[in-house]
Motif scaffolding. Structure first.
Motif, PDB file in Angstrom:
ATOM      1  N   SER A 160       0.823  -1.229   0.000  1.00  0.00           N
ATOM      2  CA  SER A 160       0.000   0.000   0.000  1.00  0.00           C
ATOM      3  C   SER A 160       0.850   1.269   0.000  1.00  0.00           C
ATOM      4  O   SER A 160       0.522   2.252   0.660  1.00  0.00           O
ATOM      5  N   ASN A 161       1.963   1.233  -0.742  1.00  0.00           N
ATOM      6  CA  ASN A 161       2.868   2.390  -0.832  1.00  0.00           C
ATOM      7  C   ASN A 161       3.327   2.866   0.549  1.00  0.00           C
ATOM      8  O   ASN A 161       3.530   4.063   0.763  1.00  0.00           O
ATOM      9  N   THR A 162       3.469   1.916   1.475  1.00  0.00           N
ATOM     10  CA  THR A 162       3.846   2.260   2.846  1.00  0.00           C
ATOM     11  C   THR A 162       5.123   1.534   3.235  1.00  0.00           C
ATOM     12  O   THR A 162       5.114   0.301   3.386  1.00  0.00           O
ATOM     13  N   PRO A 163       6.250   2.236   3.402  1.00  0.00           N
ATOM     14  CA  PRO A 163       7.503   1.573   3.795  1.00  0.00           C
ATOM     15  C   PRO A 163       7.414   0.866   5.141  1.00  0.00           C
ATOM     16  O   PRO A 163       8.103  -0.133   5.364  1.00  0.00           O
ATOM     17  N   GLN A 164       6.573   1.370   6.063  1.00  0.00           N
ATOM     18  CA  GLN A 164       6.470   0.761   7.391  1.00  0.00           C
ATOM     19  C   GLN A 164       5.958  -0.674   7.300  1.00  0.00           C
ATOM     20  O   GLN A 164       6.430  -1.553   8.039  1.00  0.00           O
ATOM     21  N   LEU A 165       4.994  -0.931   6.406  1.00  0.00           N
ATOM     22  CA  LEU A 165       4.481  -2.292   6.249  1.00  0.00           C
ATOM     23  C   LEU A 165       5.547  -3.230   5.694  1.00  0.00           C
ATOM     24  O   LEU A 165       5.629  -4.398   6.092  1.00  0.00           O
ATOM     25  N   ILE A 166       6.362  -2.731   4.779  1.00  0.00           N
ATOM     26  CA  ILE A 166       7.446  -3.552   4.226  1.00  0.00           C
ATOM     27  C   ILE A 166       8.481  -3.854   5.300  1.00  0.00           C
ATOM     28  O   ILE A 166       8.978  -4.982   5.409  1.00  0.00           O
ATOM     29  N   ARG A 167       8.803  -2.859   6.128  1.00  0.00           N
ATOM     30  CA  ARG A 167       9.769  -3.091   7.208  1.00  0.00           C
ATOM     31  C   ARG A 167       9.238  -4.117   8.207  1.00  0.00           C
ATOM     32  O   ARG A 167      10.004  -4.940   8.731  1.00  0.00           O
ATOM     33  N   GLN A 168       7.945  -4.086   8.474  1.00  0.00           N
ATOM     34  CA  GLN A 168       7.366  -5.072   9.387  1.00  0.00           C
ATOM     35  C   GLN A 168       7.489  -6.486   8.824  1.00  0.00           C
ATOM     36  O   GLN A 168       7.773  -7.435   9.563  1.00  0.00           O
ATOM     37  N   ASP A 169       7.307  -6.629   7.522  1.00  0.00           N
ATOM     38  CA  ASP A 169       7.472  -7.949   6.898  1.00  0.00           C
ATOM     39  C   ASP A 169       8.924  -8.408   6.942  1.00  0.00           C
ATOM     40  O   ASP A 169       9.211  -9.598   7.141  1.00  0.00           O
ATOM     41  N   VAL A 170       9.848  -7.466   6.776  1.00  0.00           N
ATOM     42  CA  VAL A 170      11.263  -7.813   6.704  1.00  0.00           C
ATOM     43  C   VAL A 170      11.854  -8.078   8.092  1.00  0.00           C
ATOM     44  O   VAL A 170      12.756  -8.913   8.238  1.00  0.00           O
ATOM     45  N   MET A 171      11.352  -7.403   9.094  1.00  0.00           N
ATOM     46  CA  MET A 171      11.904  -7.571  10.446  1.00  0.00           C
ATOM     47  C   MET A 171      11.743  -8.987  10.982  1.00  0.00           C
ATOM     48  O   MET A 171      12.488  -9.422  11.866  1.00  0.00           O
ATOM     49  N   LYS A 172      10.806  -9.758  10.429  1.00  0.00           N
ATOM     50  CA  LYS A 172      10.602 -11.134  10.870  1.00  0.00           C
ATOM     51  C   LYS A 172      11.633 -12.090  10.293  1.00  0.00           C
ATOM     52  O   LYS A 172      11.727 -13.238  10.732  1.00  0.00           O
ATOM     53  N   LEU A 173      12.396 -11.653   9.302  1.00  0.00           N
ATOM     54  CA  LEU A 173      13.345 -12.525   8.611  1.00  0.00           C
ATOM     55  C   LEU A 173      14.689 -12.573   9.341  1.00  0.00           C
ATOM     56  O   LEU A 173      15.135 -11.577   9.911  1.00  0.00           O
ATOM     57  N   GLN A 174      15.332 -13.735   9.281  1.00  0.00           N
ATOM     58  CA  GLN A 174      16.610 -13.912   9.959  1.00  0.00           C
ATOM     59  C   GLN A 174      17.748 -13.210   9.234  1.00  0.00           C
ATOM     60  O   GLN A 174      18.687 -12.728   9.862  1.00  0.00           O
ATOM     61  N   LYS A 175      17.674 -13.162   7.911  1.00  0.00           N
ATOM     62  CA  LYS A 175      18.724 -12.498   7.133  1.00  0.00           C
ATOM     63  C   LYS A 175      18.132 -11.946   5.855  1.00  0.00           C
ATOM     64  O   LYS A 175      17.076 -12.380   5.383  1.00  0.00           O
ATOM     65  N   LEU A 176      18.828 -10.969   5.290  1.00  0.00           N
ATOM     66  CA  LEU A 176      18.420 -10.339   4.039  1.00  0.00           C
ATOM     67  C   LEU A 176      19.561 -10.414   3.034  1.00  0.00           C
ATOM     68  O   LEU A 176      20.737 -10.399   3.426  1.00  0.00           O
ATOM     69  N   PRO A 177      19.249 -10.501   1.755  1.00  0.00           N
ATOM     70  CA  PRO A 177      20.326 -10.464   0.759  1.00  0.00           C
ATOM     71  C   PRO A 177      20.972  -9.078   0.699  1.00  0.00           C
ATOM     72  O   PRO A 177      20.265  -8.061   0.677  1.00  0.00           O
ATOM     73  N   LYS A 178      22.289  -9.055   0.686  1.00  0.00           N
ATOM     74  CA  LYS A 178      22.976  -7.774   0.550  1.00  0.00           C
ATOM     75  C   LYS A 178      22.844  -7.232  -0.867  1.00  0.00           C
ATOM     76  O   LYS A 178      22.788  -6.020  -1.073  1.00  0.00           O
ATOM     77  N   ARG A 179      22.784  -8.167  -1.821  1.00  0.00           N
ATOM     78  CA  ARG A 179      22.668  -7.771  -3.228  1.00  0.00           C
ATOM     79  C   ARG A 179      21.508  -8.558  -3.844  1.00  0.00           C
ATOM     80  O   ARG A 179      21.494  -9.785  -3.821  1.00  0.00           O
ATOM     81  N   LEU A 180      20.572  -7.820  -4.388  1.00  0.00           N
ATOM     82  CA  LEU A 180      19.375  -8.413  -4.994  1.00  0.00           C
ATOM     83  C   LEU A 180      19.379  -8.136  -6.494  1.00  0.00           C
ATOM     84  O   LEU A 180      19.766  -7.052  -6.930  1.00  0.00           O
ATOM     85  N   ALA A 181      18.963  -9.120  -7.266  1.00  0.00           N
ATOM     86  CA  ALA A 181      18.850  -8.960  -8.719  1.00  0.00           C
ATOM     87  C   ALA A 181      17.468  -9.408  -9.164  1.00  0.00           C
ATOM     88  O   ALA A 181      16.838 -10.264  -8.528  1.00  0.00           O
ATOM     89  N   ALA A 182      16.989  -8.816 -10.249  1.00  0.00           N
ATOM     90  CA  ALA A 182      15.675  -9.167 -10.790  1.00  0.00           C
ATOM     91  C   ALA A 182      15.735  -9.121 -12.312  1.00  0.00           C
ATOM     92  O   ALA A 182      16.361  -8.231 -12.895  1.00  0.00           O
ATOM     93  N   ILE A 183      15.096 -10.102 -12.939  1.00  0.00           N
ATOM     94  CA  ILE A 183      14.983 -10.145 -14.401  1.00  0.00           C
ATOM     95  C   ILE A 183      13.611  -9.612 -14.785  1.00  0.00           C
ATOM     96  O   ILE A 183      12.581 -10.151 -14.364  1.00  0.00           O
ATOM     97  N   LEU A 184      13.594  -8.550 -15.566  1.00  0.00           N
ATOM     98  CA  LEU A 184      12.349  -7.930 -16.013  1.00  0.00           C
ATOM     99  C   LEU A 184      12.178  -8.162 -17.511  1.00  0.00           C
ATOM    100  O   LEU A 184      13.162  -8.271 -18.254  1.00  0.00           O
ATOM    101  N   GLU A 185      10.937  -8.202 -17.939  1.00  0.00           N
ATOM    102  CA  GLU A 185      10.662  -8.439 -19.353  1.00  0.00           C
ATOM    103  C   GLU A 185       9.630  -7.440 -19.839  1.00  0.00           C
ATOM    104  O   GLU A 185       8.603  -7.222 -19.179  1.00  0.00           O
ATOM    105  N   LYS A 186       9.915  -6.847 -20.976  1.00  0.00           N
ATOM    106  CA  LYS A 186       8.988  -5.885 -21.561  1.00  0.00           C
ATOM    107  C   LYS A 186       7.816  -6.618 -22.192  1.00  0.00           C
ATOM    108  O   LYS A 186       7.991  -7.492 -23.050  1.00  0.00           O
TER     109      LYS A 186
END
Length: 348
Positions: free
Chosen positions: A120-146
């Motif tokens: 919902s365009n809210t960083p606080q909700l994303i942080r709440q989801d992430v705080m439950k995780l034991q670790k996060l990737p330092k470097r993230l990659a994504a493949i996008l397609e037009k």
């Protein structure tokens, strides 16, 4: 910058000037089906008509029938042929029904996940989801397609919006490095539009007066852009995230250019053969393309790396949702959850 890197970048720049666009990706042959991952009743019907109603018009089959002697042998051969075709058709129908049920189940599951995970365009909700995780990737990659121009979220504008969403989610999750890969290099060629799209997207997530700083890096051109197109470079050195834009030109072709460059330097006695080691190659490719991501996300129905730099995915975790074709937050957060729960055993 070393002599090797300088030579490789010059070659890439010359190739880019010769051809202002990367080699266009050729989609898989799908016999005219818009979405090959989605089963269609019409396709099943056409296959059955072809299998059962079409007579054996193959020349080899006719030849075999012509060599068969006797009315009984000819009748039994036709009966056997019809039985085999009927059996294969039944197997095909069973598989099509199972695949259709599986497809609908996966689509319903994706819809439920999209409702359950909504930032919902809210960083606080994303942080709440992430705080439950034991670790996060330092470097993230994504493949996008037009996607095609007529589709929802299609065209270049849709691709820029998908990339901007990923940037906003990554900043909110606390990820410092993000790599966006699209085969044809549309993000590279529209870097100014992409920077503006990211800036406007971050304005929705954050206060417009407190938008996080970001940097867009294009390794192929050896250039770094800060914030939006009209931002002051001197005020944007400290960034919250670094975004690298890659295309198929940064994959195998970069490895080929690096190999040719080192061969030419050895031929001109500017470099010794003994100097070429795995450590040197790894260091040069890291400088030319970037570091290896910890997690790679793909927003498609089945995993397709599309020429992503092969040297940089030796220890990378992959995540995608089957039968999904949209860039959604549910895939993003579920990918982070999978990475947090995975155990990596690196051999010595």
């Amino acid at each position: 910058m070393t002599k090797i890197q300088d030579s490789v970048l010059k070659k890439q720049d010359e190739d880019w000037k010769k051809d202002q666009r990367d080699h266009k990706r050729v989609p898989a042959i799908t016999n005219g089906i818009v979405n090959p991952a989605k089963p269609s009743v019409g396709n099943v019907k056409r296959a059955l008509e072809t299998a059962i109603l079409t007579p054996p018009d193959s020349e080899e089959v006719r030849k075999q029938y012509g060599q068969t002697q006797g009315l009984w042998s000819q009748s039994s051969g036709k009966l056997e042929y019809a039985l085999y075709k009927t059996f294969l058709s039944i197997l095909f129908v069973i598989y099509a029904c199972v695949r259709y049920i599986q497809y609908e189940y996966n689509r319903v599951k994706i819809r439920i996940l999209n409702l359950a995970y909504s930032p919902s365009n809210t960083p606080q909700l994303i942080r709440q989801d992430v705080m439950k995780l034991q670790k996060l990737p330092k470097r993230l990659a994504a493949i996008l397609e037009k996607k095609r121009e007529g589709d929802v979220g299609g065209g270049t504008s849709g691709l820029l919006n998908d990339g901007s969403e990923l940037v906003a989610w990554s900043i909110s999750a606390g990820i410092k490095h993000l790599t966006l890969y699209d085969y044809d290099g549309h993000l590279k060629r529209n870097v100014d539009e992409f920077r503006s799209s990211v800036f406007h997207k971050l304005c929705k997530y954050y206060d417009p007066t407190n938008v996080p700083k970001f940097a867009v890096r294009i390794p192929q051109w050896n250039k770094v852009y800060f914030n939006s197109a009209n931002a002051d470079t001197s005020e944007a050195k400290k960034v919250a995230i670094e975004i690298s834009l890659l295309s198929n030109r940064d994959g195998r072709e970069t490895i080929i250019d690096l190999t040719k460059t080192m061969a030419e330097l050895c031929a001109h006695d500017e470099m010794k053969l003994s100097d070429i080691t795995m450590k040197l190659i790894d260091s040069e490719l890291t400088q030319l393309v970037g570091h290896e991501p910890d997690l790679l996300l793909y927003f498609g129905p089945s995993l397709d790396l599309q020429g992503f730099p092969p040297w940089h995915i030796r220890l990378t975790e992959f995540y995608w949702e089957r039968d999904n074709d949209q860039v959604t937050y549910s895939v993003f957060i579920r990918g982070l959850k999978k990475y947090a729960s995975c155990k990596m055993n690196v051999g010595k």
